[in-house]
Design an enzyme around this catalytic site. Sequence first.
Site, PDB file in Angstrom:
ATOM      1  N   LYS A 136      18.713  13.820  -9.517  1.00 36.86           N
ATOM      2  CA  LYS A 136      20.065  14.299  -9.177  1.00 36.86           C
ATOM      3  C   LYS A 136      19.912  15.693  -8.576  1.00 36.86           C
ATOM      4  O   LYS A 136      18.958  16.404  -8.894  1.00 36.86           O
ATOM      5  CB  LYS A 136      20.941  14.387 -10.428  1.00 36.86           C
ATOM      6  N   ASP A 176      27.753  12.225  -4.272  1.00 35.35           N
ATOM      7  CA  ASP A 176      28.386  12.312  -5.594  1.00 35.35           C
ATOM      8  C   ASP A 176      29.635  13.172  -5.345  1.00 35.35           C
ATOM      9  O   ASP A 176      30.107  13.262  -4.198  1.00 35.35           O
ATOM     10  CB  ASP A 176      27.433  12.928  -6.636  1.00 35.35           C
TER      11      ASP A 176
HETATM   12  P1  NDP Z   1      34.763  12.625  -5.004  1.00 33.29           P
HETATM   13  O1  NDP Z   1      34.348  13.993  -4.665  1.00 33.29           O
HETATM   14  O2  NDP Z   1      34.977  11.639  -3.917  1.00 33.29           O
HETATM   15  O3  NDP Z   1      36.085  12.638  -5.902  1.00 33.29           O
HETATM   16  C1  NDP Z   1      36.102  13.342  -7.098  1.00 33.29           C
HETATM   17  C2  NDP Z   1      37.491  13.204  -7.691  1.00 33.29           C
HETATM   18  O4  NDP Z   1      37.454  13.676  -9.030  1.00 33.29           O
HETATM   19  C3  NDP Z   1      38.526  14.034  -6.978  1.00 33.29           C
HETATM   20  O5  NDP Z   1      39.771  13.435  -7.085  1.00 33.29           O
HETATM   21  C4  NDP Z   1      38.465  15.347  -7.756  1.00 33.29           C
HETATM   22  O6  NDP Z   1      39.635  16.134  -7.692  1.00 33.29           O
HETATM   23  C5  NDP Z   1      38.277  14.848  -9.159  1.00 33.29           C
HETATM   24  N1  NDP Z   1      37.578  15.878  -9.936  1.00 33.29           N
HETATM   25  C6  NDP Z   1      36.345  16.383  -9.713  1.00 33.29           C
HETATM   26  N2  NDP Z   1      36.062  17.343 -10.587  1.00 33.29           N
HETATM   27  C7  NDP Z   1      37.141  17.440 -11.383  1.00 33.29           C
HETATM   28  C8  NDP Z   1      37.445  18.247 -12.490  1.00 33.29           C
HETATM   29  N3  NDP Z   1      36.579  19.164 -12.952  1.00 33.29           N
HETATM   30  N4  NDP Z   1      38.662  18.072 -13.088  1.00 33.29           N
HETATM   31  C9  NDP Z   1      39.546  17.145 -12.625  1.00 33.29           C
HETATM   32  N5  NDP Z   1      39.295  16.358 -11.570  1.00 33.29           N
HETATM   33  C10 NDP Z   1      38.117  16.495 -10.968  1.00 33.29           C
HETATM   34  O7  NDP Z   1      33.635  12.088  -6.027  1.00 33.29           O
HETATM   35  P2  NDP Z   1      33.295  10.604  -6.447  1.00 33.29           P
HETATM   36  O8  NDP Z   1      34.509   9.759  -6.429  1.00 33.29           O
HETATM   37  O9  NDP Z   1      32.099  10.175  -5.686  1.00 33.29           O
HETATM   38  O10 NDP Z   1      32.799  10.815  -7.958  1.00 33.29           O
HETATM   39  C11 NDP Z   1      33.678  10.684  -9.076  1.00 33.29           C
HETATM   40  C12 NDP Z   1      32.849  10.428 -10.331  1.00 33.29           C
HETATM   41  O11 NDP Z   1      32.088   9.218 -10.166  1.00 33.29           O
HETATM   42  C13 NDP Z   1      31.825  11.508 -10.692  1.00 33.29           C
HETATM   43  O12 NDP Z   1      31.696  11.570 -12.085  1.00 33.29           O
HETATM   44  C14 NDP Z   1      30.533  10.945 -10.110  1.00 33.29           C
HETATM   45  O13 NDP Z   1      29.393  11.485 -10.748  1.00 33.29           O
HETATM   46  C15 NDP Z   1      30.711   9.479 -10.412  1.00 33.29           C
HETATM   47  N6  NDP Z   1      29.921   8.537  -9.629  1.00 33.29           N
HETATM   48  C16 NDP Z   1      29.956   8.536  -8.274  1.00 33.29           C
HETATM   49  C17 NDP Z   1      29.221   7.603  -7.566  1.00 33.29           C
HETATM   50  C18 NDP Z   1      29.300   7.505  -6.089  1.00 33.29           C
HETATM   51  O14 NDP Z   1      28.695   6.591  -5.542  1.00 33.29           O
HETATM   52  N7  NDP Z   1      30.006   8.370  -5.385  1.00 33.29           N
HETATM   53  C19 NDP Z   1      28.351   6.646  -8.241  1.00 33.29           C
HETATM   54  C20 NDP Z   1      28.448   6.673  -9.688  1.00 33.29           C
HETATM   55  C21 NDP Z   1      29.193   7.608 -10.319  1.00 33.29           C
HETATM   56  P3  NDP Z   1      39.624  17.504  -6.851  1.00 33.29           P
HETATM   57  O15 NDP Z   1      39.623  17.068  -5.432  1.00 33.29           O
HETATM   58  O16 NDP Z   1      40.854  18.228  -7.269  1.00 33.29           O
HETATM   59  O17 NDP Z   1      38.368  18.239  -7.248  1.00 33.29           O
HETATM   60  O1  2IT Z   2      25.942   8.816 -10.124  1.00 31.55           O
HETATM   61  C1  2IT Z   2      25.529   8.006  -9.278  1.00 31.55           C
HETATM   62  O2  2IT Z   2      25.007   6.926  -9.589  1.00 31.55           O
HETATM   63  C2  2IT Z   2      25.685   8.350  -7.862  1.00 31.55           C
HETATM   64  N1  2IT Z   2      26.243   9.391  -7.549  1.00 31.55           N
HETATM   65  C3  2IT Z   2      25.126   7.454  -6.792  1.00 31.55           C
HETATM   66  C4  2IT Z   2      23.658   7.730  -6.587  1.00 31.55           C
HETATM   67  C5  2IT Z   2      23.018   7.006  -5.444  1.00 31.55           C
HETATM   68  O3  2IT Z   2      21.826   7.288  -5.239  1.00 31.55           O
HETATM   69  O4  2IT Z   2      23.636   6.182  -4.775  1.00 31.55           O
END
Ligand code: NDP
Ligand code: 2IT
Length: 457
Positions: A136, A176
């Site tokens: 990460k 992420d």
């Molecule tokens: P994005 O940046 O696309 O979206 C993040 C969302 O979460 C936004 O709506 C953001 O709001 C909100 N958010 C982030 N930090 C906070 C906080 N401290 N308090 C409240 N709201 C918050 O990220 P992703 O959708 O990619 O990721 C979301 C989650 O999913 C994370 O935990 C990530 O680790 C996990 N994840 C992502 C993967 C991926 O493929 N992208 C894979 C597996 C897990 P704001 O805009 O106001 O910050």
């Molecule tokens: O938390 C996660 O699994 C991710 N942000 C996706 C990682 C990846 O390599 O696609």
Amino acid sequence: MELKVVKPEIVRLQIKEFMNLVKERDNHQLEFLQAVEEVAETVVPYILSNEIYKGKQILTRMVEPERVLMFRVPWVNDEGKIIVNRGFRIQMNSAIGPYKGGLRFHPTVNLSILKFLAFEQVFKNALTTLPMGGGKGGSDFDPKGKTDDEIMRFCHSFMSELSRHIGANTDVPAGDIGVGAREIGFLFGMYKRLRNEFTGVLTGKGMSWGGSLIRPEATGYGTVYFAQNMLKTKGDGLDGKIITVSGSGNVAQYACEKATQLGAKVVTLSDSLGFIYDKEGIDASKLAFVMDLKNNKRGRIKEYVKKYPNAKFIAGERPWGIRCEIALPCATQNEISGEEAKTLLENGCYVISEGANMPSTPEAVRIFLNAKILYAPGKASNAGGVATSGLEMSQNSLRTNWTREEVDSKLKKIMSDIHDSCLEFGKQEDGYIDYVKGANIAGFVKVADAMLAQGVV
Ligand code: NDP
Ligand code: 2IT
């Protein structure tokens, strides 16, 4: 396999001793300690009852990253001012494949957050059935309010250092929080320029330059497929269910899309300023508005209620007080407190499928498990994202592109296989499936066996 019976007081003592060891080194890394403790609680008993791991210090080795990179990221903003951010890459474990995991750009990023995410990633990637180690990275850079040019200059600076440490067979970053298609494009461009090679060094790439269909959708879709698998164990399904979703980014958007397609009604989305509640449901056309708002205009979720005045915006709160049957936390870590977990249960919620990483606090997890509801930890339920990254890597190596249908059916099969692994290691005597235990042990066994085979490295 023959499992030895170990007294509970010995197990408790061993967990405590192990955690003391980890705390001695990293006492201030609270999120990392939280993630490790959750794994230790289920994996230490398994190690103790299983002779082949005796004395091999597998878990002690697994909590120590193989390598931690930390570097200066200087860049120039639109006003000509020089800004210095901090960049990181945690290369956690490569026992079963190259390091693999996302990059997070958020002002809260620090070593503790990234080590917790890298540690979780090792188990998650093992569960996907694909050959990927765990890593990460990211930066304390805040993309909010930055222009596209500023984002580009930051990404180029970040990659000018990171490029020395990654590669298609070494370490393959992805997105992420704060890192999506735009950032991956800028990062890839600089890597290609510096290394003079076009390889699958990043996943989440654009479709015309090595990306995979379904990768943008995969985490959200997979989270919903996992909920479907859990419901199936009760002869139940998604049709007609009320769902609360947190977040409004990549994972939340596609979780909302798939849940709606499968007949459920999603009534909330959120961001760090609050949540919107749309009693009538966030259907396809409303979601299209959200996607344009968040992904193109980079706006805030509260703007939803200007467009759809029947919906409400509740400032400064999370959506867990809204009545639902299924909750999909898709924003960030520790976003469901113990109190909120109780409220969810009181309101009739009986399925939690985590799209985010570690969104439930330890208190919330205990409450869900004690209530014996269908609760899936992120390392199982959100693994569809990294699994589809693995499929992108395969397509890059084969120099081919699979169709939407091919990738989606592989994703469905992977989510169902992960569910089977959780069943194998998590089914209790009374029939309850402890998905936390199942996911932790199934992930551990795969990595631990590879580590045993490779000796003390
Ligand atoms: P994005 O940046 O696309 O979206 C993040 C969302 O979460 C936004 O709506 C953001 O709001 C909100 N958010 C982030 N930090 C906070 C906080 N401290 N308090 C409240 N709201 C918050 O990220 P992703 O959708 O990619 O990721 C979301 C989650 O999913 C994370 O935990 C990530 O680790 C996990 N994840 C992502 C993967 C991926 O493929 N992208 C894979 C597996 C897990 P704001 O805009 O106001 O910050
Ligand atoms: O938390 C996660 O699994 C991710 N942000 C996706 C990682 C990846 O390599 O696609």
